[in-house]
Write an enzyme that holds these catalytic residues in place. Structure first.
Site, PDB file in Angstrom:
ATOM      1  N   HIS B  83       6.891 -12.307  10.094  1.00 49.44           N
ATOM      2  CA  HIS B  83       6.762 -10.895  10.495  1.00 49.44           C
ATOM      3  C   HIS B  83       5.971 -10.124   9.435  1.00 49.44           C
ATOM      4  CE1 HIS B  83       7.861  -6.751  11.557  1.00 49.44           C
ATOM      5  NE2 HIS B  83       8.300  -6.591  10.324  1.00 49.44           N
ATOM      6  N   ASP B 112     -26.179   0.085  12.674  1.00 53.89           N
ATOM      7  CA  ASP B 112     -25.161  -0.964  12.748  1.00 53.89           C
ATOM      8  C   ASP B 112     -24.639  -1.194  11.333  1.00 53.89           C
ATOM      9  OD1 ASP B 112     -23.615  -3.326  13.281  1.00 53.89           O
ATOM     10  OD2 ASP B 112     -24.888  -3.698  15.020  1.00 53.89           O
ATOM     11  N   TRP B 148       7.231 -13.137   2.639  1.00 51.41           N
ATOM     12  CA  TRP B 148       5.768 -12.984   2.654  1.00 51.41           C
ATOM     13  C   TRP B 148       5.234 -12.967   1.235  1.00 51.41           C
ATOM     14  CZ3 TRP B 148       2.093  -9.377   1.004  1.00 51.41           C
ATOM     15  CH2 TRP B 148       2.587  -8.208   0.409  1.00 51.41           C
ATOM     16  N   SER B 176     -12.016 -13.591   5.269  1.00 55.66           N
ATOM     17  CA  SER B 176     -12.380 -12.605   6.286  1.00 55.66           C
ATOM     18  C   SER B 176     -12.360 -11.195   5.707  1.00 55.66           C
ATOM     19  CB  SER B 176     -11.421 -12.720   7.465  1.00 55.66           C
ATOM     20  OG  SER B 176     -11.485 -11.581   8.263  1.00 55.66           O
ATOM     21  N   SER B 177     -11.291 -10.858   4.983  1.00 60.14           N
ATOM     22  CA  SER B 177     -11.191  -9.516   4.400  1.00 60.14           C
ATOM     23  C   SER B 177     -12.306  -9.252   3.402  1.00 60.14           C
ATOM     24  CB  SER B 177      -9.865  -9.337   3.670  1.00 60.14           C
ATOM     25  OG  SER B 177      -8.814  -9.411   4.550  1.00 60.14           O
ATOM     26  N   HIS B 260       0.070  -5.022  -5.562  1.00 61.62           N
ATOM     27  CA  HIS B 260       0.143  -3.575  -5.571  1.00 61.62           C
ATOM     28  C   HIS B 260      -1.124  -2.908  -5.067  1.00 61.62           C
ATOM     29  CE1 HIS B 260       2.639  -0.206  -5.683  1.00 61.62           C
ATOM     30  NE2 HIS B 260       1.580   0.473  -6.056  1.00 61.62           N
ATOM     31  N   GLU B 262      -2.941  -4.152  -2.974  1.00 57.89           N
ATOM     32  CA  GLU B 262      -2.869  -4.450  -1.541  1.00 57.89           C
ATOM     33  C   GLU B 262      -2.145  -3.354  -0.759  1.00 57.89           C
ATOM     34  OE1 GLU B 262      -3.986  -6.626   0.594  1.00 57.89           O
ATOM     35  OE2 GLU B 262      -2.624  -6.267   2.278  1.00 57.89           O
ATOM     36  N   TYR B 264      -2.059  -0.274  -1.407  1.00 60.74           N
ATOM     37  CA  TYR B 264      -2.954   0.883  -1.279  1.00 60.74           C
ATOM     38  C   TYR B 264      -4.106   0.579  -0.340  1.00 60.74           C
ATOM     39  CZ  TYR B 264      -0.091   3.007  -4.754  1.00 60.74           C
ATOM     40  OH  TYR B 264       0.989   3.520  -5.400  1.00 60.74           O
ATOM     41  N   SER B 275      -7.245  12.863   7.149  1.00 60.97           N
ATOM     42  CA  SER B 275      -8.142  13.879   6.591  1.00 60.97           C
ATOM     43  C   SER B 275      -9.260  14.208   7.572  1.00 60.97           C
ATOM     44  CB  SER B 275      -8.752  13.406   5.267  1.00 60.97           C
ATOM     45  OG  SER B 275      -7.736  13.139   4.343  1.00 60.97           O
ATOM     46  N   HIS B 309       6.189  -2.872 -11.656  1.00 52.55           N
ATOM     47  CA  HIS B 309       7.349  -2.120 -11.165  1.00 52.55           C
ATOM     48  C   HIS B 309       8.046  -2.867 -10.028  1.00 52.55           C
ATOM     49  CE1 HIS B 309       4.472   0.293  -8.338  1.00 52.55           C
ATOM     50  NE2 HIS B 309       4.870  -0.800  -7.761  1.00 52.55           N
ATOM     51  N   HIS B 310       7.408  -3.943  -9.546  1.00 55.90           N
ATOM     52  CA  HIS B 310       8.090  -4.799  -8.573  1.00 55.90           C
ATOM     53  C   HIS B 310       9.018  -5.784  -9.279  1.00 55.90           C
ATOM     54  CE1 HIS B 310       5.491  -3.607  -5.151  1.00 55.90           C
ATOM     55  NE2 HIS B 310       4.606  -3.403  -6.100  1.00 55.90           N
ATOM     56  N   THR B 335      -1.297  11.650  -5.246  1.00 53.46           N
ATOM     57  CA  THR B 335      -0.759  11.636  -3.884  1.00 53.46           C
ATOM     58  C   THR B 335      -0.275  13.025  -3.502  1.00 53.46           C
ATOM     59  OG1 THR B 335      -0.008   9.421  -4.412  1.00 53.46           O
ATOM     60  CG2 THR B 335       0.702  10.313  -2.322  1.00 53.46           C
ATOM     61  N   LYS B 338      -3.060  15.164  -2.432  1.00 51.01           N
ATOM     62  CA  LYS B 338      -3.458  14.920  -1.046  1.00 51.01           C
ATOM     63  C   LYS B 338      -2.550  15.636  -0.059  1.00 51.01           C
ATOM     64  CE  LYS B 338      -5.931  10.678  -1.331  1.00 51.01           C
ATOM     65  NZ  LYS B 338      -6.958  11.186  -0.444  1.00 51.01           N
ATOM     66  N   ARG B 457      18.488  -7.369   1.343  1.00 53.08           N
ATOM     67  CA  ARG B 457      17.499  -7.677   2.366  1.00 53.08           C
ATOM     68  C   ARG B 457      17.390  -9.187   2.548  1.00 53.08           C
ATOM     69  NH1 ARG B 457      11.731  -6.891  -0.752  1.00 53.08           N
ATOM     70  NH2 ARG B 457      10.933  -7.566   1.258  1.00 53.08           N
TER      71      ARG B 457
END
Lengths: 180, 532
Positions: B83, B112, B148, B176-177, B260, B262, B264, B275, B309-310, B335, B338, B457
């Site tokens: 998931h 294009d 994951w 791909s990314s 991390h 990722e 963002y 925006s 921080h993880h 943030t 924003k 979890r």
């Protein structure tokens, strides 16, 4: 699309592809960088992998540090493995000898490898081993038992706030790795 | 070649472009058109969203009441793992790439993407990546079950045999990314219409520009990480194996150095979308455009120095904990800029509440809630309580579902008339919004309380005192899952017909994409527009 745009696109692509390869390399460069960083800071509790020479300076008798020993076996190694002394008090600089007991309880020959780790991590670099079974592979025949020696001292430079050191050994089965 | 010959023999062109549009499956397989590829990305991401969503339904069904009733724990772990992987790499990221493909060339006045063939390839390898990943469900041992985040040694020593499939799938997704990101950067740097300076670009383009740089910087690190996991598992290396001199904590450092930035990558484009929509429906210019650009760039920069921080509970020295705590809290500043700017844009605007605006406002409020729980998690001392509980699950679902996903819906509804040429069914779309809004909060808000009360979890069973909240969460989950089918209905209905959309269906909308007719012609801006 004009010729200059085409050229500019090629230039940008080349630069970006270079960045991609550089970052792929950087990912792998993190491995030795982490080792060096941990060596200096003792971040991950790894002790010196080489024998220290005996200390010449005197013993700091004004302080006492408690050293605890714990052991565990990694999954899949059928050995008994335990420290014969659970805890001793030492003065920094004082040499001590403790023993660990190991027995191969299986019916096949196994080569073991003990990996040490010190907690708290900052104390790891001050834990000096003069002689340790963890420096070598430990082959044990089926049902064989052995007493293994660890000779160490705690560096007098050890930060003042560290009163207790825990040395943990994890024993791994490396038979397959040695044979291949 | 034959198509050209046919065209040349035709004497009476209708004055339009030669479309060279192939028919049937070949049109989609061989297309290099950014609009076709954008559509394929969007459809693919929606299919993946439903696939990952179905797995979430299995998770919520199992957690509906305490005890093990529907699936066994190993399969439960496979569900949570896949998931996560599908929603991150299959739903959110391709949806953003799809929006980028569709909109960026039109927004910067380019005909294009700069590298159309690469664009085709970067899309068409994705279905293979996910086929590999999903195929592992049908193999001995099952699909990846190590989360994951694939922490070593769960993915190495204790792997159920799916590691190789997982690694190759992630490699392909990463390639791909990276190719998609290179394409975006190259297009933005080289294909802008004359007169469009960097600081005149729409903010949507800016956020994708910065996101693409993040992707180029960290996806290769992920590729390196999975490669190390692969060699550790199958080729006897010891990057993360203490027996051979490695360190499992090193895995977490390398993974989160990717991980991390990722997160963002999955939220900066969302900032770009709202925006765009908020000024359009407030009928005002975006408040503080340049501060938005700088805030996005600072968030991107800070994302590289907060990864640990993880890992507060891994036994870091005090200095490390303080450093990562303060750096993380620093992110609240840009943030906050924003969120302030969005609210200031709405302030005294002539606001109307069309569906894209509803999703955008919900985004601002609910994303901010996710931001606040993120701040709580950033506090080292309390993180020890929250770590690996449902509080974390609540946090990242607030920023990814009511954050990233809601922004994608806002964008989809905003540009749907441009894509299809028809207005969508407003009543159905509003039903989609309100059903989603209510159910998503029922789904994720109680998770905060569950987490604070200590529910861990990634566990298929739980203590009795969590039963009531979990029941509500599951009901919210099923309702949210069903609500998303309304969206599918709206989109299909909109493609089939409806009220004809004018070139600019939203009277406050700005940007080059609204200067072309709806639906947007197959080729746009073959001669670049003039920007003043």
């Amino acid at each position: 699309m004009t010729q200059t745009t085409d050229q500019n696109i090629k230039k940008t692509v080349k630069k970006l592809v270079l960045v991609v390869f550089a970052m792929f390399g950087f990912g792998f460069a993190l491995v030795p960088l982490y080792d060096v960083f941990c060596d200096i800071t003792g971040l991950n509790g790894k002790t010196n992998t080489e024998a220290a020479t005996a200390l010449i300076d005197g013993v700091d008798e004004s302080r006492t540090v408690k050293v605890q020993f714990i052991s565990r076996t990694a999954q899949g190694i059928p050995w008994q493995f335990a420290p014969m002394t659970n805890e001793i008090s030492v003065h920094p600089g004082e040499m001590k000898l403790v023993k660990f007991y190991a027995k191969n309880e299986s019916t096949r020959d196994i080569i073991g490898q003990a990996v040490p780790s010190v907690s708290p991590g900052v104390a790891a670099v001050y834990f000096q081993k003069i002689e340790c079974f963890c420096f070598n592979h430990q082959p044990l025949k089926a049902q064989e038992e052995v007493e293994m020696a660890l000779q160490f001292y705690v560096d007098p430079e050890l930060p003042e706030d560290v009163k207790t050191l825990t040395l943990s050994y994890t024993l791994y089965d490396i038979t397959a790795k040695v044979e291949s | 070649m034959t198509t050209e010959a046919i065209h040349d023999s035709h004497d009476n062109h209708d004055g339009e472009h030669h479309d060279h549009k192939m028919t049937g499956i070949k049109r989609w397989l061989l297309t290099t058109n950014h609009k076709d590829i954008g559509s394929m990305y969007l459809w693919f991401s929606f299919i993946m969203f439903l696939t990952g969503g179905a797995m979430a339904m299995v998770i919520r069904a199992e957690l509906f009441q305490p005890g093990l009733q529907i699936v066994d724990p190993d399969f439960f772990n496979q569900m949570t793992t896949v998931h996560g992987l599908i929603m991150v790499f299959g739903a959110i990221m391709p949806a953003f790439t799809g929006l980028a493909n569709w909109m960026i060339p039109m927004m910067v006045g380019a005909p294009d993407m700069a590298l159309p063939r690469l664009n085709n390839w970067s899309f068409w390898i994705l279905p293979f990546a996910f086929s590999i990943l999903l195929a592992s469900f049908f193999m001995e041992g099952g699909a990846p079950n190590f989360g994951w985040t694939f922490y070593a040694p769960l993915s190495t020593t204790y792997s159920n045999g799916s590691t190789a499939f997982f690694v190759f799938a992630v490699h392909i997704m990463g390639i791909s990314s990276i190719m998609g990101a290179i394409n975006i950067v190259v297009t933005i740097m080289n294909m802008r219409a004359p007169g469009m300076t960097y600081m005149k670009m729409p903010l949507f383009v800016w956020t994708f520009f910065i996101t693409a740089y993040l992707l180029i910087a960290v996806m290769p690190v992920l590729a390196g990480t999975v490669t190390m996991v692969l060699t550790d598992t199958y080729f006897g290396t010891s990057f993360f194996d203490a027996a051979g001199g490695g360190d499992p904590v090193l895995f977490q450092h390398i993974f989160w150095f990717f991980g991390h930035p990722e997160v963002y990558i999955m939220i900066l484009p969302a900032f770009g979308i709202v925006s765009t929509t908020i000024p359009a429906f407030s009928r005002k210019k975006l408040f503080g455009y340049s501060s938005m650009v700088y805030a996005t760039a600072s968030i991107a920069f800070l994302s590289f120095i907060v990864w640990a921080h993880h890992m507060f509970t891994t036994g870091m020295p005090l200095f490390g904990e303080l450093f990562f705590m303060y750096c993380t809290m620093l992110i609240a500043v840009p943030t906050g800029v924003k969120v302030f700017n969005w609210v200031a844009t709405m302030w005294r605007g002539a606001i109307s509440f069309e569906v894209p605006m509803l999703f955008s406002i919900a985004f601002v409020i609910l994303f901010t809630i996710g931001g606040f729980s993120g701040l709580m998690l950033a506090l080292t001392p309390v993180d020890f309580q929250y770590h690996d509980t449902y509080f974390v699950v609540a946090h990242f679902h607030y920023v990814l579902v009511t954050g990233a996903l809601f922004s994608i819906y806002a964008g989809a509804y905003y540009w749907l008339p441009k894509w299809t040429g028809f207005m969508f069914d407003e009543t159905l779309a509003k039903a989609h919004f309100w059903c989603s809004l209510i159910s998503v909060n029922l789904l994720f808000f109680p998770m905060h309380f569950l987490g604070l009360a200590g529910m861990p979890r990634r566990i298929p069973d739980y203590a009795l005192q969590f039963a009531d909240f979990n029941k509500w969460v599951s009901i919210g989950g099923f309702a949210f899952g069903l609500s998303q089918l309304i969206f599918l209905w709206v989109v299909i209905k909109c493609i089939k017909g409806g009220e004809k959309a004018p070139a600019k269906p939203w009277d406050g909308a700005e940007g080059l994409e609204w200067t072309v007719p709806s639906p947007a012609p197959y080729h746009t801006f073959e001669t670049p527009p003039k920007i003043d």
